[in-house]
Design an enzyme around this catalytic site. Structure first.
Site, PDB file in Angstrom:
ATOM      1  N   ASP A  31       5.993   5.948  -9.506  1.00  0.00           N
ATOM      2  CA  ASP A  31       6.310   6.749  -8.117  1.00  0.00           C
ATOM      3  C   ASP A  31       5.131   7.254  -7.414  1.00  0.00           C
ATOM      4  O   ASP A  31       4.327   7.768  -8.096  1.00  0.00           O
ATOM      5  CB  ASP A  31       7.545   7.703  -8.314  1.00  0.00           C
ATOM      6  CG  ASP A  31       8.272   7.963  -7.055  1.00  0.00           C
ATOM      7  OD1 ASP A  31       7.974   7.377  -6.029  1.00  0.00           O
ATOM      8  OD2 ASP A  31       8.801   9.036  -7.090  1.00  0.00           O
ATOM      9  N   HIS A  48       0.745   0.028  -3.270  1.00  0.00           N
ATOM     10  CA  HIS A  48       1.622  -0.871  -4.376  1.00  0.00           C
ATOM     11  C   HIS A  48       0.294  -1.714  -4.957  1.00  0.00           C
ATOM     12  O   HIS A  48       0.587  -1.968  -6.090  1.00  0.00           O
ATOM     13  CB  HIS A  48       2.639  -1.704  -3.521  1.00  0.00           C
ATOM     14  CG  HIS A  48       3.616  -1.029  -3.092  1.00  0.00           C
ATOM     15  ND1 HIS A  48       4.414   0.171  -3.695  1.00  0.00           N
ATOM     16  CD2 HIS A  48       4.469  -0.951  -1.974  1.00  0.00           C
ATOM     17  CE1 HIS A  48       5.509   0.502  -3.133  1.00  0.00           C
ATOM     18  NE2 HIS A  48       5.325   0.024  -1.857  1.00  0.00           N
ATOM     19  N   LEU A 142       2.486  -5.926 -28.032  1.00  0.00           N
ATOM     20  CA  LEU A 142       3.192  -5.017 -27.186  1.00  0.00           C
ATOM     21  C   LEU A 142       4.289  -5.699 -26.455  1.00  0.00           C
ATOM     22  O   LEU A 142       3.823  -7.057 -26.110  1.00  0.00           O
ATOM     23  CB  LEU A 142       2.221  -4.430 -26.439  1.00  0.00           C
ATOM     24  CG  LEU A 142       2.718  -3.583 -24.944  1.00  0.00           C
ATOM     25  CD1 LEU A 142       3.601  -2.337 -25.550  1.00  0.00           C
ATOM     26  CD2 LEU A 142       1.624  -3.388 -24.200  1.00  0.00           C
TER      27      LEU A 142
END
Ligand code: FPP
Length: 243
Positions: A31, A48, A142
């Site tokens: 955020d 972004h 991962l």
């Protein structure tokens, strides 16, 4: 612990990490992109863009540390109500990410998975997601999970429906109908930018998750900040309802 390639303050902090007590699954609410850009007099989308680079760095670090699952909230069901221009930008960012990152993911043995209502995304993105998932499916180091067009309540309704169709009602049956039934629940949920909310993210899965709120805006979230969150997590006592 020693982390290959890490320098400066982050490397110093990493000395305090206990390799025996790492979270298996870290989830992140990224955020603060918009505010980061606004503070600099830039259009929101620049936040972004920088945020996508932060994600790249955090993924790389998580892989090096030995975290097994990293879930990032890339686009929520609620995000459709943002200005069309911003939605288009985020979709393009996702296109670019899916196109450009796959070779790096393969090279680093990272498996990409997407959680959310993928069938509501533009067709070409659906295809890119399927291709990226297929191309990275052998990755064992991962698991990188992108939550896209994701909403926790929507996932709960979907699982409830699946369970009803199956005719068995139990937490185990419910889990079988989550987007990604085989992913363990997060041990740690990080939210950046100082907001202390869950915002419809992984509602079922975070029943016993440790929550960590960082004041840092996501584009500024650094390796050092990620390690700080892990150290904080390692200091928590997890009881899962026991005494
Ligand atoms: C929240 O910041 C962030 C988002 C809604 C998008 C998250 C996306 C990225 C970090 C880019 C990486 C994603 C891809 C596609 C791989 P905000 O816009 O709510 O910030 P604000 O609260 O300051 O307005």
């Amino acid at each position: 612990m020693e982390i290959q390639g890490l320098k400066g303050k982050a490397a110093e902090l990493a000395q305090n990490l206990n390799p025996e007590k790492l979270p298996v699954h870290v989830a992140i609410i990224m955020d603060g992109n918009g505010r980061w850009a606004q503070k600099r007099g830039l259009p929101r989308v620049k936040g972004h863009e920088k945020g996508a680079r932060t994600l790249r760095k955090v993924v790389e670090l998580a892989a090096k540390i030995g975290i097994k699952y990293l879930t990032a909230f890339a686009f929520s069901k609620e995000n459709w109500s943002r200005p069309q221009e911003e939605i288009d930008f985020l979709m393009n960012l996702l296109r670019r990410y899916l196109k450009n990152e796959v070779p790096t993911l393969i090279k680093n043995h990272i498996k990409l998975l997407v959680a959310g209502d993928v069938e509501e995304l533009p067709e070409d993105i659906q295809l890119k997601i399927r291709e990226a998932e297929e191309a990275t499916k052998e990755g064992t180091r991962l698991n990188l999970i992108l939550a896209v067009n994701y909403g926790g309540r929507a996932e709960i309704i979907r699982a409830a429906r699946g369970m009803a169709e199956e005719g068995e009602f139990s937490p185990e049956a419910f889990r079988r109908h989550l987007y990604l039934p085989h992913v363990p629940d997060p041990d740690l949920l990080i939210r950046t930018s100082g907001e202390q909310r869950v915002s419809n993210f992984l509602l079922w899965q975070i029943a016993y998750t440790e929550l960590y709120f960082s004041p840092v805006l996501w584009p500024d979230f650094s390796e050092k900040e990620f390690i700080k969150a892990l150290i904080d997590y390692q200091g928590r006592e997890r009881r899962f309802g026991r005494i």
